[in-house]
Write an enzyme that holds these catalytic residues in place. Structure first.
Site: not given
Length: 547
Positions: A519, A521, A191, A222, A380
Site C-alpha cells: 500500500h 499510499e 457551553q 461570550k 493489493c
C-alpha cells in the site's frame, strides 16, 4: 520530558479532531519542536482491523504492523513522523490487557475495577516514549459524554494531576451551529459541552470552534466568559477548501500561539511555514488537470480510500496539476461494458479490498487499461485482479481466480493463481498462518522489503532496487504461474528478498501498467509525494496532452 496536549471533542462527532491535532503538530514542528501524535479510541474492538470500511473508514497500517484509525494517516501526512503500535489504542485493547493481567494473577487477587486498573492501563499507554519528544499530542476519540469514553477522560484527568503543574493542557473542539431562521451562531451547545467536561474534572485551556460562518468578537467574548477560557484561547476553526490549508489557517487564528501561551513558553520560537506555503502554492496554482477513475467497491464512503485520495493529490502537487479523482462502483462493470464509463479518463486505479463482490468488474477495468494503453495502478487486490486478468486473457488459464473467493463461497470454482498465504519470512523468523486462525491481526502486516528488477519501470521510479513498503493482505499471487505470465508480457519486477512472494508486476509493452501487493499510499505526504503516485500522475499528464 514531553509536554502533553489532550485534544477532546464535544457537541457532535466528526468535527475534525484528527485534522486539528495533525495541523497543531505541524505548527509545533515549524517552531522547531519535536512531536508525536497518539489516538485513544473508545470503541471495544481491539483495533479497527476487522471493521468494515463503511463502519470506520480505511484502516491505516504502521511500519511495525499495527492496524489503526485513519487519523494516524493524517498525523503522518502532516508531520512526517512514522506512527508506531504505541501510538494507537482502543478500549478493547485496554480491557484485553487488564483481563490478561488478571488471568496471570498480576493484581495479587484484588477486585479489578475501572478505577484504578483500567485508568492505570491507559496512563501506562500515555507514558510510553514520553522522554523522546518535546510535545505529545493525544486525541481522544468520540465525544465528551459518551459512556464508553469515560475511562479515557478520567485517565487523562488523573494523568494531568500526576504530572508537574503546567505539563499538560486540554484543547476542546466543539461546534457553533448556525440557525438560518434567526441568522445566529449559537454558543449554547459549546457551553453545555464544556460544562460536561468540567463535571468530570477537566477544564479546557484552549477552545476550537468549528463553524461555517465567521465568529464575531461578541460570540467569542461570550464563550470566553461562560466557558472560563481566555479570550485569546478561543480559536475559530473555519471550513477550508482543502485540509492542507489547516496549518496556515490555524496559525492565522493563533492556535499554536494559544497552546504555547498555555504552557507558559515565552518568547516562543517563530515558525517557519515555507513548507506549507509551498504546498498551498502547488494546490492553488495548479497548471492543469487530470482525471483518474478509481474503480472500487466502497465508493459510497470517501473515507474508505482516504489515503489513496490524498496520495493522488500529492502526486498532483509533484506535477503541479490538479487530480480530479472520480469513484466508480466496480459492480457496474459486471453488468455493463466499462468502455463508455472509462473513456475520457487519463488513468485508472484499482484499490485494495476484501471479498468477491465487485472483483469481476475490477478485472474488466484492468483489461480495459491494459488493452487501451491507459496508465493503470493496481494496489493489493488491484494487483491480484490484474494478474487474474492476464492469466485469463493472455496465459490461457480460462477460470483463473483467487482462493479467497472460493473460501468465501464455500465451493471450488477457480484455478487459484492467487492463494491463501500460509507462511512468510518476517525479520529473522518464519510466520505461519491457517485459514482457521482468528481474523484480527493475522494478515501480513507492516513494512517488508522488496527487491526490484534492474531496468524495470519501478526501479526507474524508485531510483533504486531495494525498497520497503507497508503491507496488509492474507492472499498472495502464486509464483507457480510466473514463467507462463512473463512469457505473455506480465513482468514480475518486484519480489520479496527470498524470491518467493511477488511484490510488483508490470506490463512490458505498456506506457504505465503497475500492480503492487503493498500500500504505497500509506507513506505519501504533501511535502514528500510517494514516487509511485507522482509518476502515475505524470503518466496521466502525458495521456492528457495526447487527447
Amino acid at each position: 520530558m514531553a509536554r502533553y496536549i489532550f485534544i477532546t471533542g464535544g457537541v457532535v462527532s466528526s468535527l475534525g479532531k484528527g485534522l486539528a491535532s495533525a495541523a497543531l503538530g505541524a505548527l509545533l514542528q515549524a517552531r522547531g519542536f519535536s512531536v508525536r501524535l497518539r489516538k485513544l479510541d473508545p470503541y471495544l474492538n481491539v483495533d479497527p482491523g476487522t471493521m468494515s470500511p463503511f463502519e470506520h473508514g480505511e484502516v491505516f497500517v504502521t511500519d511495525d504492523g499495527a492496524e489503526t484509525d485513519l487519523d494516524l494517516g493524517h498525523y503522518e501526512r502532516f508531520t512526517g513522523v512514522s506512527a508506531r503500535k504505541t501510538d494507537s489504542v482502543s478500549s478493547g485493547r485496554i480491557y484485553s490487557n487488564v483481563l490478561e493481567k488478571e488471568r496471570r494473577g498480576e493484581y495479587l487477587g484484588k477486585t479489578i475495577q475501572v478505577i484504578p486498573h483500567v485508568t492505570n492501563e491507559i496512563k501506562d499507554f500515555l507514558s510510553v516514549g514520553e522522554d523522546e519528544v518535546d510535545f505529545m499530542l493525544c486525541e481522544i476519540g468520540g465525544t465528551v459524554g459518551d459512556i464508553e469514553g469515560l475511562p479515557f477522560f478520567e485517565a487523562i484527568r488523573q494523568f494531568s494531576q500526576d504530572k508537574p503543574r503546567g505539563q499538560c493542557i486540554f484543547v476542546h473542539l466543539t461546534l457553533l451551529p448556525y440557525v438560518t431562521a434567526s441568522g445566529e451562531l449559537k454558543t449554547k451547545p459549546t457551553q453545555h459541552s464544556v460544562k460536561e467536561l468540567r463535571a468530570i474534572g477537566i477544564a479546557p485551556d484552549v477552545l476550537l470552534l468549528r463553524s461555517e460562518h465567521p465568529i464575531p468578537a461578541k460570540e467569542r467574548e461570550k464563550i470566553s466568559l461562560f466557558c472560563n477560557v481566555r479570550k485569546e484561547a478561543v480559536i475559530a476553526a473555519p471550513d477550508l477548501a482543502t485540509i492542507y490549508e489547516a496549518p496556515l489557517a490555524y496559525h492565522r487564528e493563533g492556535f499554536d500561539q494559544a497552546v504555547l501561551d498555555a504552557f507558559g513558553i515565552s518568547p516562543a520560537p517563530r515558525p517557519n511555514l515555507d513548507r506549507w506555503e509551498d504546498v498551498m502554492d502547488r494546490l492553488v496554482n495548479a497548471e492543469g488537470e487530470v482525471r483518474v477513475a478509481i474503480v472500487g467497491k466502497y465508493t459510497q464512503l470517501g473515507d474508505a480510500y482516504k489515503s489513496i485520495a490524498e496520495a493522488l493529490t500529492h502526486g498532483g502537487m509533484a506535477n503541479r496539476v490538479r487530480v480530479r479523482a472520480e469513484w466508480i462502483d466496480a459492480e457496474i462493470f459486471e453488468r455493463e461494458d466499462p468502455g463508455p464509463w472509462l473513456e475520457g479518463y487519463h488513468a485508472i486505479l484499482v484499490p485494495g479490498g476484501f471479498g468477491e463482490r465487485g472483483t469481476e468488474g475490477k478485472i474488466r477495468a484492468a483489461e480495459f487499461a491494459r488493452t487501451r494503453k491507459i496508465p493503470y495502478l493496481g494496489i493489493c487486490l488491484g494487483m491480484q485482479m490484474a494478474v487474474i486478468e492476464a492469466a485469463r486473457n493472455l496465459a490461457g488459464v480460462a477460470n483463473a481466480g483467487s482462493e479467497e473467493f472460493d473460501h468465501e463461497a464455500g465451493i471450488k470454482r477457480f484455478t487459484p493463481v492467487v492463494y491463501h498465504l500460509k507462511e512468510w519470512v518476517q525479520g529473522n523468523h518464519r510466520v505461519e498462518r491457517k485459514l482457521t486462525d482468528d481474523k484480527g491481526g493475522t494478515m501480513r502486516l507492516g513494512a517488508y522489503t522488496a527487491m526490484l528488477a534492474e531496468g524495470s519501470n519501478v526501479a526507474r521510479i524508485y531510483g533504486g532496487t531495494t525498497i520497503e513498503e507497508r503491507h496488509r493482505h492474507r492472499y498472495e499471487v502464486d509464483i507457480e504461474y510466473r514463467d507462463k505470465l512473463e512469457e505473455c508480457g506480465l513482468w514480475f519486477s518486484g519480489m520479496s528478498p527470498d524470491n518467493r512472494l511477488p511484490e510488483i508486476v508490470e506490463v512490458r509493452d505498456h506506457p504505465w501498467f503497475i500492480g503492487v501487493q503493498f500500500h504505497p499510499e500509506l507513506k505519501s505526504k504533501p511535502f514528500a509525494p510517494h514516487p509511485l503516485f507522482a509518476d502515475f500522475v505524470r503518466a496521466a499528464v502525458e495521456v492528457s496532452r495526447l487527447v
